[in-house]
Design a protein around this motif. Sequence first.
Motif, PDB file in Angstrom:
ATOM      1  N   VAL A 183       0.839  -1.202   0.000  1.00  0.00           N
ATOM      2  CA  VAL A 183       0.000   0.000   0.000  1.00  0.00           C
ATOM      3  C   VAL A 183       0.872   1.250   0.000  1.00  0.00           C
ATOM      4  CG1 VAL A 183      -1.583   1.392   1.403  1.00  0.00           C
ATOM      5  CG2 VAL A 183      -2.037  -1.028   1.061  1.00  0.00           C
ATOM      6  N   GLY A 184       1.929   1.253   0.811  1.00  0.00           N
ATOM      7  CA  GLY A 184       2.815   2.414   0.873  1.00  0.00           C
ATOM      8  C   GLY A 184       3.460   2.719  -0.466  1.00  0.00           C
ATOM      9  N   ILE A 185       3.951   1.681  -1.143  1.00  0.00           N
ATOM     10  CA  ILE A 185       4.597   1.880  -2.439  1.00  0.00           C
ATOM     11  C   ILE A 185       3.575   2.344  -3.486  1.00  0.00           C
ATOM     12  CG2 ILE A 185       5.755   0.677  -4.330  1.00  0.00           C
ATOM     13  CD1 ILE A 185       7.112  -1.076  -2.203  1.00  0.00           C
ATOM     14  N   THR A 186       2.415   1.716  -3.492  1.00  0.00           N
ATOM     15  CA  THR A 186       1.387   2.076  -4.462  1.00  0.00           C
ATOM     16  C   THR A 186       0.888   3.499  -4.256  1.00  0.00           C
ATOM     17  OG1 THR A 186       0.668  -0.237  -4.566  1.00  0.00           O
ATOM     18  CG2 THR A 186      -0.863   1.429  -5.397  1.00  0.00           C
ATOM     19  N   ALA A 187       0.613   3.856  -2.988  1.00  0.00           N
ATOM     20  CA  ALA A 187       0.107   5.195  -2.687  1.00  0.00           C
ATOM     21  C   ALA A 187       1.123   6.268  -3.057  1.00  0.00           C
ATOM     22  CB  ALA A 187      -0.246   5.295  -1.201  1.00  0.00           C
ATOM     23  N   THR A 188       2.397   6.010  -2.812  1.00  0.00           N
ATOM     24  CA  THR A 188       3.424   6.994  -3.154  1.00  0.00           C
ATOM     25  C   THR A 188       3.589   7.115  -4.661  1.00  0.00           C
ATOM     26  OG1 THR A 188       4.572   6.363  -1.118  1.00  0.00           O
ATOM     27  CG2 THR A 188       5.777   7.732  -2.672  1.00  0.00           C
ATOM     28  N   ALA A 189       3.498   5.989  -5.370  1.00  0.00           N
ATOM     29  CA  ALA A 189       3.578   6.041  -6.830  1.00  0.00           C
ATOM     30  C   ALA A 189       2.440   6.880  -7.406  1.00  0.00           C
ATOM     31  CB  ALA A 189       3.535   4.627  -7.397  1.00  0.00           C
ATOM     32  N   LEU A 190       1.255   6.774  -6.806  1.00  0.00           N
ATOM     33  CA  LEU A 190       0.114   7.540  -7.304  1.00  0.00           C
ATOM     34  C   LEU A 190       0.219   9.017  -6.942  1.00  0.00           C
ATOM     35  CD1 LEU A 190      -2.804   5.049  -6.508  1.00  0.00           C
ATOM     36  CD2 LEU A 190      -1.927   5.646  -8.768  1.00  0.00           C
ATOM     37  N   THR A 191       0.463   9.308  -5.666  1.00  0.00           N
ATOM     38  CA  THR A 191       0.416  10.697  -5.205  1.00  0.00           C
ATOM     39  C   THR A 191       1.673  11.489  -5.551  1.00  0.00           C
ATOM     40  OG1 THR A 191       1.220   9.974  -3.033  1.00  0.00           O
ATOM     41  CG2 THR A 191      -1.159  10.171  -3.318  1.00  0.00           C
ATOM     42  N   HIS A 192       2.822  10.857  -5.495  1.00  0.00           N
ATOM     43  CA  HIS A 192       4.081  11.569  -5.756  1.00  0.00           C
ATOM     44  C   HIS A 192       4.465  11.497  -7.230  1.00  0.00           C
ATOM     45  CE1 HIS A 192       8.243  12.873  -4.323  1.00  0.00           C
ATOM     46  NE2 HIS A 192       8.403  12.620  -5.614  1.00  0.00           N
ATOM     47  N   SER A 193       4.580  10.266  -7.747  1.00  0.00           N
ATOM     48  CA  SER A 193       5.114  10.111  -9.104  1.00  0.00           C
ATOM     49  C   SER A 193       4.094  10.475 -10.182  1.00  0.00           C
ATOM     50  CB  SER A 193       5.585   8.664  -9.299  1.00  0.00           C
ATOM     51  OG  SER A 193       6.558   8.318  -8.338  1.00  0.00           O
ATOM     52  N   TRP A 194       2.834  10.134  -9.991  1.00  0.00           N
ATOM     53  CA  TRP A 194       1.827  10.379 -11.030  1.00  0.00           C
ATOM     54  C   TRP A 194       1.149  11.736 -10.858  1.00  0.00           C
ATOM     55  CZ3 TRP A 194      -3.871   8.883 -10.878  1.00  0.00           C
ATOM     56  CH2 TRP A 194      -4.478   9.179 -12.105  1.00  0.00           C
TER      57      TRP A 194
END
Length: 330
Positions: A183-194
Amino acid sequence: MPTASPARRAIAVMLLIPAVAALALWAFAWPAARTAPHDLPIGIAGPAAAAAPLEERFEHRQGAFEVHRYDDEAAAREAIEDRAVYGAVAMTPAGPKVLTASAASSVVAQLLKESLTAGAPPGTRVAVEDVVATPAGDARGSALASSVLPLALAGVTAGAMVTGLGLRGARSALALTGAAVLVGITATALTHSWLGVLAGNWWAEAGAFTLATLAVGATVAGLAALLGPPGFGLGALLIVLLGNPFSGVATAPEMLPEPAGLIGQWLPPGAGGSLLRSVAYFDGREAGAATLTLSLWAALGMAAVLIGGRRRTAAPAVAATRPVEPAPAG
């Protein structure tokens, strides 16, 4: 044990649902209806003679503001960047200057701007500078606030799934940890990277998401392991119906009626929102208390998961070793 009749079960539903609705409305509507500053930390900088009238004006609203004095604008800026205050008013030779931090709270930033401009003499130009701004992709700072409920739901779902699938002890703890990391990796990929709405260290943000999710999931699973199905209901009630509206992420904990803001910071959603804000916008400053709170919830929840798993494993073993009494002779 006799079961309740259909009529009694129907009455229970009719009484329970309105009670839950009343609790949810109280938890969500009360803080929203009573939003106002309560000991909100702000700063005033500049020469004492120029700053004293402004300081008196803020202190006149007893209990609303916690005023910190600074010698100059540079000291006030440093305090804002360190999350010691939400904003400040600097008395400069050119006139008053409002220093805000929309990354700390866009609501408070607007409040400070309106409070000063409303009381300024006609024709006075009030300069405004956003010292710690949110990224361009989230100018209003609403994306971070919107992440609290999904994290809470993810944690509650993880706790419910490990319980419903019958995972116990170490397997349950491993599943909760693995789910939280993903969840942490997915959420950061969405909010930060995307989306580009977070601006801190990528892995620090992922760690904040992970710890917040783990704290919720372990709490729900731990209560279910100790108390059974009522434990799951208690965990969901604690996290969703209290933790989410009391988190203060959309405004600030000091903008909620007392003691809702304080309680919210003791619960995983509020602590998770504060930790994420610190690592996303303030290089981790003032992240210690939130990290400790989430770690305690996660540790206690994991301990409950392990203890509950051992108790449930030991019960069948004891029943299996109990001697079977011979049937009486006919």
